[in-house]
Design an enzyme around this catalytic site. Sequence first.
Site, PDB file in Angstrom:
ATOM      1  N   ASN A   9      26.512  -7.917  27.183  1.00  0.00           N
ATOM      2  CA  ASN A   9      27.470  -7.159  26.372  1.00  0.00           C
ATOM      3  C   ASN A   9      28.263  -8.173  25.555  1.00  0.00           C
ATOM      4  O   ASN A   9      29.124  -8.868  26.084  1.00  0.00           O
ATOM      5  CB  ASN A   9      28.392  -6.348  27.295  1.00  0.00           C
ATOM      6  CG  ASN A   9      29.471  -5.615  26.524  1.00  0.00           C
ATOM      7  OD1 ASN A   9      29.447  -5.560  25.295  1.00  0.00           O
ATOM      8  ND2 ASN A   9      30.428  -5.054  27.251  1.00  0.00           N
ATOM      9  N   TRP A  10      27.916  -8.237  24.273  1.00  0.00           N
ATOM     10  CA  TRP A  10      28.551  -9.270  23.437  1.00  0.00           C
ATOM     11  C   TRP A  10      29.996  -8.919  23.083  1.00  0.00           C
ATOM     12  O   TRP A  10      30.721  -9.750  22.565  1.00  0.00           O
ATOM     13  CB  TRP A  10      27.749  -9.449  22.136  1.00  0.00           C
ATOM     14  CG  TRP A  10      26.398 -10.067  22.322  1.00  0.00           C
ATOM     15  CD1 TRP A  10      25.744 -10.341  23.504  1.00  0.00           C
ATOM     16  CD2 TRP A  10      25.510 -10.508  21.282  1.00  0.00           C
ATOM     17  NE1 TRP A  10      24.519 -10.910  23.252  1.00  0.00           N
ATOM     18  CE2 TRP A  10      24.352 -11.020  21.902  1.00  0.00           C
ATOM     19  CE3 TRP A  10      25.583 -10.501  19.892  1.00  0.00           C
ATOM     20  CZ2 TRP A  10      23.268 -11.542  21.169  1.00  0.00           C
ATOM     21  CZ3 TRP A  10      24.515 -11.018  19.160  1.00  0.00           C
ATOM     22  CH2 TRP A  10      23.366 -11.535  19.793  1.00  0.00           C
ATOM     23  N   LYS A  11      30.394  -7.692  23.320  1.00  0.00           N
ATOM     24  CA  LYS A  11      31.753  -7.234  22.975  1.00  0.00           C
ATOM     25  C   LYS A  11      32.023  -7.524  21.491  1.00  0.00           C
ATOM     26  O   LYS A  11      31.104  -7.456  20.684  1.00  0.00           O
ATOM     27  CB  LYS A  11      32.776  -7.855  23.921  1.00  0.00           C
ATOM     28  CG  LYS A  11      32.381  -7.648  25.398  1.00  0.00           C
ATOM     29  CD  LYS A  11      33.446  -7.995  26.376  1.00  0.00           C
ATOM     30  CE  LYS A  11      32.939  -7.734  27.800  1.00  0.00           C
ATOM     31  NZ  LYS A  11      33.926  -7.965  28.831  1.00  0.00           N
ATOM     32  N   HIS A  95      32.637   1.565  29.193  1.00  0.00           N
ATOM     33  CA  HIS A  95      33.099   0.220  29.554  1.00  0.00           C
ATOM     34  C   HIS A  95      34.603   0.239  29.811  1.00  0.00           C
ATOM     35  O   HIS A  95      35.346   0.963  29.147  1.00  0.00           O
ATOM     36  CB  HIS A  95      32.750  -0.782  28.444  1.00  0.00           C
ATOM     37  CG  HIS A  95      32.943  -2.184  28.906  1.00  0.00           C
ATOM     38  ND1 HIS A  95      34.170  -2.787  28.894  1.00  0.00           N
ATOM     39  CD2 HIS A  95      32.077  -3.072  29.448  1.00  0.00           C
ATOM     40  CE1 HIS A  95      34.043  -4.017  29.406  1.00  0.00           C
ATOM     41  NE2 HIS A  95      32.787  -4.206  29.747  1.00  0.00           N
ATOM     42  N   GLY A 173      36.023 -11.015  32.902  1.00  0.00           N
ATOM     43  CA  GLY A 173      36.639 -12.044  32.071  1.00  0.00           C
ATOM     44  C   GLY A 173      37.691 -12.869  32.784  1.00  0.00           C
ATOM     45  O   GLY A 173      38.433 -13.619  32.161  1.00  0.00           O
ATOM     46  N   GLY A 234      29.159 -10.439  30.280  1.00  0.00           N
ATOM     47  CA  GLY A 234      30.007 -10.562  29.104  1.00  0.00           C
ATOM     48  C   GLY A 234      29.962 -11.984  28.567  1.00  0.00           C
ATOM     49  O   GLY A 234      29.015 -12.394  27.886  1.00  0.00           O
ATOM     50  N   GLY A 235      30.982 -12.763  28.896  1.00  0.00           N
ATOM     51  CA  GLY A 235      31.141 -14.110  28.337  1.00  0.00           C
ATOM     52  C   GLY A 235      29.882 -14.964  28.382  1.00  0.00           C
ATOM     53  O   GLY A 235      29.519 -15.604  27.385  1.00  0.00           O
TER      54      GLY A 235
END
Length: 251
Positions: A9-11, A95, A173, A234-235
Amino acid sequence: MRKKIVAGNWKMNNDINQTETLIDELLAKKPEFTSAKIVIAPPFVNLTKAVEKTHGTNIIVAAQNMHQAESGAYTGEVSVNMLKAIKVNTVILGHSERRAYFGETNELLAKKVDTALQHNLTVIFCFGEELADRQSGNHFAVVESQLREGLFHIAQGQWSSVVLAYEPVWAIGTGETASPEQAQEMHAFIRNLIAENVSTSVAEETSILYGGSVKPDNAAEIFGKPDVDGGLIGGASLKANDFLEIVKGID
Ligand code: 13P
């Protein structure tokens, strides 16, 4: 056998150039080494490019969100048919950042889920408790109500298009992961809920991903748990090496 999936998930990261570069880097490392499904979810404006670049590879492109209506006066929103028209057939819904910053409720998510499934999209449905819920011992109840109110209304036959992603908010995160035991405990609880409320075969077939500070050095241990079928990253999905190291953790 349920599917193993590692999704990035690149956000709100990566412009069009960075999207191209990151996909080039992923493809250069021959991601077909894995039997798992690899998913990337770039921001909306980069989806077309991502679909084009991953065509014919084992990387699936997903959107990070969509609106529940088919079309209409919803300034700034993106519909299911817009996604389908650019060959995006997977969408992340629910999300915790959508829930926390954009007011998405279980009730709204139930509508989004319906729209996505009616149009044959695969839904990666996210949920998870906040720190206060875990500290007060409420985490199972919170997760149960997120699932009951957002998802459990769907027809049994629609479950084959659903992937679950348990993401405890306190682990997103923050660098703090749920321990592999905490992840397994919650995933087993979720699978049991599905068995009791849907069917044992749906429970067995539904992939449940873990998300929250998954990194190359902890992925294999978390993915090694019997009810953890992969991860939502994520990150660490923003660096090709890290992401593919995480994918290796599943094989
Ligand atoms: P991090 O991996 O950065 O903790 O994010 C997890 C997440 O929210 C994926 O959807």
